[in-house]
Write an enzyme that holds these catalytic residues in place. Structure first.
Site, PDB file in Angstrom:
ATOM      1  CG  HIS A  73       0.855  32.521 -17.279  1.00 10.93           C
ATOM      2  ND1 HIS A  73       1.399  33.486 -17.540  1.00 10.93           N
ATOM      3  CD2 HIS A  73       1.666  31.658 -16.896  1.00 10.93           C
ATOM      4  CE1 HIS A  73       2.683  33.416 -17.302  1.00 10.93           C
ATOM      5  NE2 HIS A  73       2.812  32.315 -16.743  1.00 10.93           N
ATOM      6  CD  GLU A 144       3.068  31.950 -12.203  1.00  7.61           C
ATOM      7  OE1 GLU A 144       4.014  30.956 -12.263  1.00  7.61           O
ATOM      8  OE2 GLU A 144       2.563  32.241 -13.373  1.00  7.61           O
TER       9      GLU A 144
HETATM   10  O1  LIG Z   1       5.386  32.070 -15.660  1.00 12.48           O
HETATM   11  C1  LIG Z   1       5.804  31.230 -14.749  1.00 12.48           C
HETATM   12  C2  LIG Z   1       5.546  29.819 -14.978  1.00 12.48           C
HETATM   13  O2  LIG Z   1       4.117  29.744 -15.545  1.00 12.48           O
HETATM   14  C3  LIG Z   1       6.860  31.537 -14.092  1.00 12.48           C
HETATM   15  O3  LIG Z   1       7.991  31.572 -15.077  1.00 12.48           O
HETATM   16  P1  LIG Z   1       9.586  31.561 -14.672  1.00 12.48           P
HETATM   17  O4  LIG Z   1       9.803  30.616 -13.856  1.00 12.48           O
HETATM   18  O5  LIG Z   1      10.294  31.828 -16.094  1.00 12.48           O
HETATM   19  O6  LIG Z   1       9.646  32.936 -13.834  1.00 12.48           O
END
Ligand SMILES: O=C(CO)COP(=O)(O)O
Length: 226
Positions: A73, A144
């Site tokens: 992450h 992400e």
């Molecule tokens: O990091 C995330 C999920 O692991 C995304 O977070 P958000 O959906 O709050 O932007």
């Protein structure tokens, strides 16, 4: 309360998992008994076993009933200085104990503005491909963009799809399973943008942060993934 609301909102035809902090895994596992919602953790050790005080191994996670573990992450990469190789080693350790790693990749805003998005995500994924070799088809990948996490700035469906397509191509070169692998999008997924994101050909689901803390919102997002 969150879990019971979720349970009531089901059943889902999409696969739904909740990835919770370590101290809550055991009670969440218990609460999910008999439910179709799967359990995951938010990190694991790169070591399969041994004396590593304070580490949580994928063997322990597997014992607790975890099917998934998030590795790499952006917050782990940024605040805990996790390298691409460490993330890859964590993915390998997870697979060794039958826990599916959800491997996160993504660029920062500075990297995007410098035109380095592709370069960054390909470098992050390459380390995992190199380390897992023939097992790469067993992972779940999550794109992400760091600038979209918790900021309310969602990548547009087109922006996200473009990166997902790049990642799918890279997987294609490494495994015959690329077409059926899941590439999730994460970063400010909300009830009102989920359906458009999930409609993209290479977006196979979401990794939801903030919106998962409201059962009703999470339920709408899960339905959009069906
Ligand atoms: O990091 C995330 C999920 O692991 C995304 O977070 P958000 O959906 O709050 O932007």
């Amino acid at each position: 309360a969150l879990l019971s609301a979720l349970k009531e909102a089901g059943p889902w035809s999409a696969d739904v998992a909740v990835c919770v902090p370590f101290p809550y895994l055991a009670e969440t596992a218990l609460a999910l008994t008999g439910q179709a919602i799967l359990l995951g953790a938010q990190d694991c050790s790169a070591h399969e076993q041994g004396a590593f005080t304070g580490e949580v191994s994928s063997l322990m996670l597997s014992d607790l009933g975890c099917r998934y573990v998030i590795v790499g992450h952006s917050e782990r990469r940024a605040f805990h200085h996790e390298s691409d190789q460490l993330v890859a080693d964590k993915a390998k350790a997870a697979l060794a104990h039958g826990v599916t790693p959800i491997v996160c990749v993504g660029e920062t805003l500075a990297e995007r503005e410098a035109g380095q998005t592709e370069l960054v995500v390909k470098r992050q994924l390459a380390a995992v491909i190199h380390t897992l070799t023939h097992c790469i088809g067993e992972i779940v990948l999550a794109y992400e963009p760091v600038w979209a996490i918790g900021t309310g700035l969602t990548a547009s469906p087109e922006q996200a799809q473009a990166v997902h397509a790049v990642l799918r191509m890279q997987l294609h070169a490494a495994t015959q399973k690329s077409a059926s692998m899941r590439i999730l999008y994460g970063g400010s997924v909300k009830p009102d943008n989920a359906a458009q994101l999930f409609a993209q050909p290479d977006i196979d689901g979401g990794l939801i942060g903030g919106a998962a803390l409201k059962a009703a919102d999470f339920a709408v997002i899960c339905r959009a993934a069906m």
